[in-house]
Design an enzyme around this catalytic site. Structure first.
Site, PDB file in Angstrom:
ATOM      1  N   ASP A  99       0.844  -1.199   0.000  1.00  0.00           N
ATOM      2  CA  ASP A  99       0.000   0.000   0.000  1.00  0.00           C
ATOM      3  C   ASP A  99       0.879   1.250   0.000  1.00  0.00           C
ATOM      4  O   ASP A  99       1.948   1.250  -0.632  1.00  0.00           O
ATOM      5  CB  ASP A  99      -0.921  -0.041   1.229  1.00  0.00           C
ATOM      6  CG  ASP A  99      -2.274   0.592   0.982  1.00  0.00           C
ATOM      7  OD1 ASP A  99      -2.319   1.830   0.808  1.00  0.00           O
ATOM      8  OD2 ASP A  99      -3.290  -0.124   0.960  1.00  0.00           O
ATOM      9  N   HIS A 153      -3.783   6.095   3.504  1.00  0.00           N
ATOM     10  CA  HIS A 153      -4.532   4.910   3.074  1.00  0.00           C
ATOM     11  C   HIS A 153      -3.979   3.642   3.715  1.00  0.00           C
ATOM     12  O   HIS A 153      -4.718   2.845   4.307  1.00  0.00           O
ATOM     13  CB  HIS A 153      -4.486   4.821   1.547  1.00  0.00           C
ATOM     14  CG  HIS A 153      -5.368   3.781   0.945  1.00  0.00           C
ATOM     15  ND1 HIS A 153      -4.946   2.488   0.709  1.00  0.00           N
ATOM     16  CD2 HIS A 153      -6.648   3.843   0.512  1.00  0.00           C
ATOM     17  CE1 HIS A 153      -5.934   1.806   0.152  1.00  0.00           C
ATOM     18  NE2 HIS A 153      -6.977   2.591   0.017  1.00  0.00           N
ATOM     19  N   ASN A 203     -13.831   0.150  -6.655  1.00  0.00           N
ATOM     20  CA  ASN A 203     -14.812   1.168  -6.274  1.00  0.00           C
ATOM     21  C   ASN A 203     -15.476   1.832  -7.478  1.00  0.00           C
ATOM     22  O   ASN A 203     -15.913   2.968  -7.400  1.00  0.00           O
ATOM     23  CB  ASN A 203     -14.139   2.270  -5.446  1.00  0.00           C
ATOM     24  CG  ASN A 203     -13.614   1.775  -4.126  1.00  0.00           C
ATOM     25  OD1 ASN A 203     -13.955   0.688  -3.673  1.00  0.00           O
ATOM     26  ND2 ASN A 203     -12.761   2.567  -3.506  1.00  0.00           N
ATOM     27  N   SER A 206     -11.426  -0.819  -0.240  1.00  0.00           N
ATOM     28  CA  SER A 206     -10.142  -0.802   0.466  1.00  0.00           C
ATOM     29  C   SER A 206     -10.314  -1.068   1.948  1.00  0.00           C
ATOM     30  O   SER A 206      -9.412  -1.587   2.603  1.00  0.00           O
ATOM     31  CB  SER A 206      -9.457   0.560   0.296  1.00  0.00           C
ATOM     32  OG  SER A 206      -8.870   0.700  -0.955  1.00  0.00           O
TER      33      SER A 206
END
Length: 308
Positions: free
Chosen positions: A52, A89, A186, A253
């Site tokens: 990530d 994130h 998404n 996520s």
């Protein structure tokens, strides 16, 4: 969910920013994680790799969770030992999986597991397929100081294109018995009749995870296709963020690390078997216990992840 090779316009939405918050475990309760903590020692001994934006290594809920890391980006001069998160994130994902029970912040699904932090996305959430492939190859070689190996990989990211090199390493890791948990994406429109596809979440060797809201209905933004395996909470999820703070975010996520944490627990519940069979055994366990939802399988797959 952050995209590779292009900027994600709205990978998630910040709903609120909190410096402190009393333990809020609604999503943990939804997947029944707490019900198996006694049997699983909260994931003790399991290493989850998070690929990530890095992690806030000083966050009080995460500082003791990190077993190692590597920076694959050019940030911090490309220093491989600095995998600091400047986006938030990765830190949010890490908290959902393993935030420490310190009575002050949030609780992760498997708070006793350890995290290997592999930074391939920069502060803008941008990364490349080559970076992802390099991180996955690194996992194959990585070993902790006490012989630890990665057992779960969290991929709250994706890209629009199939890559042979990516698929090859995904299959290799799957054969090694590593459970790969990947966000569905998404880009959904709320319709079960249209497909939205991103990789590596579309590969059958991964557990492809969609999002549901607090009413256990599919999130409008959650991608739909016939390779969706399960869904998990992905709206209004409170977790760790930069500078020791907490935010509520939405996205597949956020659903994905719920399943990565659940996998860390489930690995302590299944009977041991040869490594190539472990991913199938985990999928069977989740399928057996999943809460069936009255929506098309292209939206919810086998249903809502349940640990008991």
């Amino acid at each position: 969910m952050i995209f590779l090779n292009k900027i994600a316009l709205k990978p998630y939405k910040i709903r609120s920013l909190k410096k402190q918050h009393q333990n809020r475990t609604s999503s943990i309760e939804i997947i029944k994680a707490r019900d198996v903590w006694g049997q699983t020692n909260k994931g003790q001994g399991v290493v989850v790799a998070i690929i990530d934006t890095g992690v806030d290594t000083t966050h009080p809920d995460l500082a003791g969770k990190i077993i190692g890391g590597y920076n694959f980006t050019s940030e911090d001069g490309g220093n491989k030992d600095i995998y600091t998160d400047y986006n938030g994130h990765g830190t949010h994902v890490a908290g959902i999986i393993a935030a420490e029970n310190n009575e002050m912040g949030v609780l992760g699904v498997a708070p006793n597991c350890k995290l290997l932090i592999l930074k391939i996305l920069n502060r803008f959430g941008e990364g490349s397929y080559n970076g992802l492939i390099s991180a996955l190859q690194y996992i194959k070689r990585w070993q902790g100081q006490n012989g630890e190996k990665v057992q779960v990989i969290n991929l709250s990211l994706g890209g629009p294109t199939h890559k042979d090199e990516l698929y090859t390493v995904i299959k290799e890791l799957h054969t090694l018995g590593i459970v790969i948990v990947s966000a569905a994406g998404n880009e959904g429109d709320g319709l079960s009749t249209t497909d939205e596809i991103s990789f590596p979440g579309f590969y059958k060797e991964t557990l492809s995870i969609g999002s549901i809201n607090q009413q256990l209905a599919p999130s409008i933004f959650s991608d739909s296709h016939l390779n969706i395996d399960f869904v998990a909470p992905g709206e209004g999820i409170l977790s760790t963020h930069l500078n020791g703070e907490y935010v509520e975010l939405n996205g597949t996520s956020m659903a994905t690390p719920h399943v990565s944490g659940a996998t860390a627990l489930a690995l302590r519940l299944i009977k041991s078997c040869t490594p190539p069979l472990i991913p199938a055994q985990i999928k069977y366990y989740f399928t057996k216990h999943a809460l069936k939802l009255d929506f098309p399988i292209s939206l919810v797959g086998n249903g809502l992840i349940q640990l008991k």
